[in-house]
Design a protein around this motif. Structure first.
Motif, short mmCIF file in Angstrom:
data_model
loop_
_atom_site.label_atom_id
_atom_site.label_comp_id
_atom_site.label_asym_id
_atom_site.label_seq_id
_atom_site.Cartn_x
_atom_site.Cartn_y
_atom_site.Cartn_z
N UNK A 1 1.11 -1.64 0.10
CA UNK A 1 0.21 -0.29 0.33
C UNK A 1 1.08 1.38 0.06
N UNK A 2 1.82 1.44 0.79
CA UNK A 2 3.24 2.54 0.08
C UNK A 2 3.15 2.78 -0.82
N UNK A 3 3.84 1.37 -1.52
CA UNK A 3 4.23 2.11 -2.79
C UNK A 3 2.77 2.47 -3.85
N UNK A 4 1.48 1.96 -3.89
CA UNK A 4 0.71 2.12 -4.45
C UNK A 4 0.90 4.02 -4.09
N UNK A 5 0.28 4.24 -2.65
CA UNK A 5 -0.40 5.16 -2.34
C UNK A 5 1.08 6.43 -2.73
N UNK A 6 2.65 6.42 -2.51
CA UNK A 6 2.80 6.51 -3.02
C UNK A 6 3.72 7.10 -4.22
N UNK A 7 3.49 5.92 -5.38
CA UNK A 7 3.84 6.32 -6.71
C UNK A 7 2.79 7.33 -7.53
N UNK B 1 -3.81 7.29 7.05
CA UNK B 1 -3.48 5.92 6.84
C UNK B 1 -4.36 4.95 6.20
N UNK B 2 -4.22 4.02 4.90
CA UNK B 2 -5.22 3.06 4.97
C UNK B 2 -5.82 2.80 5.63
N UNK B 3 -7.02 1.93 5.83
CA UNK B 3 -7.71 1.34 6.48
C UNK B 3 -7.52 -0.08 6.41
N UNK B 4 -7.09 -1.25 6.82
CA UNK B 4 -7.47 -2.83 5.77
C UNK B 4 -7.95 -3.65 7.08
N UNK B 5 -9.46 -3.78 6.89
CA UNK B 5 -9.56 -4.78 7.65
C UNK B 5 -9.13 -6.35 6.82
N UNK B 6 -8.84 -7.43 7.56
CA UNK B 6 -8.91 -8.82 7.73
C UNK B 6 -9.99 -9.26 7.44
#
Length: 270
Positions: A76-82, A101-106
């Motif tokens: 997600x860091x790569x996607x959002x930064x790019x 920062x992004x939300x992630x739910x398993x």
């Protein structure tokens, strides 16, 4: 205080959501969404993961991703930064375009998974942008039903619905149509457990010849006769796909006892 570390499990499925800063748009035009899709595709090559479903709205996006060996945070860091760099350069601006920062739910289980896919699919409908998911370009729906694969791992997604592709697509389509019409046939976890209990009761009835014996098997009795019936039931239930824990609960046994008998039976059959 530092941020709480995110849980991560290789092979885990996650619902990822990211909103724009102050609810602002993160996609100002169609080409921005096209670029984001290309970034997703490029990132999959560099930091492998399975994209199972997605939808891009104007001020936020949803992704359903299955992780491989790379941590979800790195992906997600790569996607959002790019994407942020692309967006800032294109619109001559600086600073973050995303909010927190992004939300992630398993995803916990199959019920959660099916409901999540349907929820993401109908986002454009609920927002009033279109009347049906098929009319919205920036989602996984058309890739799923038409097999025109671009960024979604269609095979991985459909495997959760059925082992046969045609039946998987039919099940996905029917669930979606029912969901749009306010009807759902997706069972809750409690309903699944209750149905499994009823099936196992029927299976046990077929192994015994009286009510008295039926209830003795479900008790903690350990006589030789009852143990033999319990063992036979474990074999039958396991062959039908029931899990060790639910068999153990049904028979009033410790899961270890069921597991050991299943393992012993497997070795005997080798």
């Amino acid at each position: 205080m530092g941020r709480k570390p995110r849980n991560y499990y290789e092979g885990g499925i996650y619902h990822v959501m990211q909103r724009g800063n102050n609810q602002n748009f993160i996609f100002d035009e169609q080409l921005d969404k096209a670029m984001f899709c290309q970034i997703l595709k490029d990132t999959m090559v560099e930091l492998p993961f399975n994209l199972l479903y997605y939808v891009l709205m104007d001020n936020h996006y949803h992704l359903v991703i299955q992780m491989k060996e790379v941590h979800i945070g790195q992906v997600m860091h790569k996607i959002n930064l790019t994407y942020s760099k692309f967006y800032n350069q294109k619109y001559n601006r600086c600073g973050t375009i995303f909010g927190s920062r992004f939300t992630s739910i398993m995803v916990k289980d199959s019920v959660h998974f099916f409901r999540l896919i349907l929820y993401v699919a109908v986002n454009p409908v609920k927002s009033g942008l279109v009347k049906h998911p098929k009319d919205y370009k920036w989602s996984a729906h058309m890739e799923v039903i038409s097999s025109r694969q671009f960024i979604v791992n269609r095979k991985a997604l459909l495997s959760f619905f059925h082992t046969e592709e045609d039946k998987s697509v039919a099940m996905y389509t029917q669930l979606l149509e029912d969901w749009l019409n306010g009807v759902t046939h997706i069972e809750t976890e409690d309903q699944i457990k209750a149905r499994h209990q009823q099936i196992m009761r029927t299976m046990l009835r077929e192994l015994v010849d009286s009510d008295e014996l039926f209830y003795r098997v479900l008790s903690r009795e350990r006589s030789d006769k009852i143990v033999r019936i319990k063992k036979r039931f474990i074999e039958v239930a396991a062959s039908k796909g029931f899990e060790t824990v639910e068999i153990a609960i049904f028979l009033n046994l410790a899961p270890r006892t069921v597991r050991e008998h299943r393992a012993k039976k497997c070795r005997t059959n080798l």
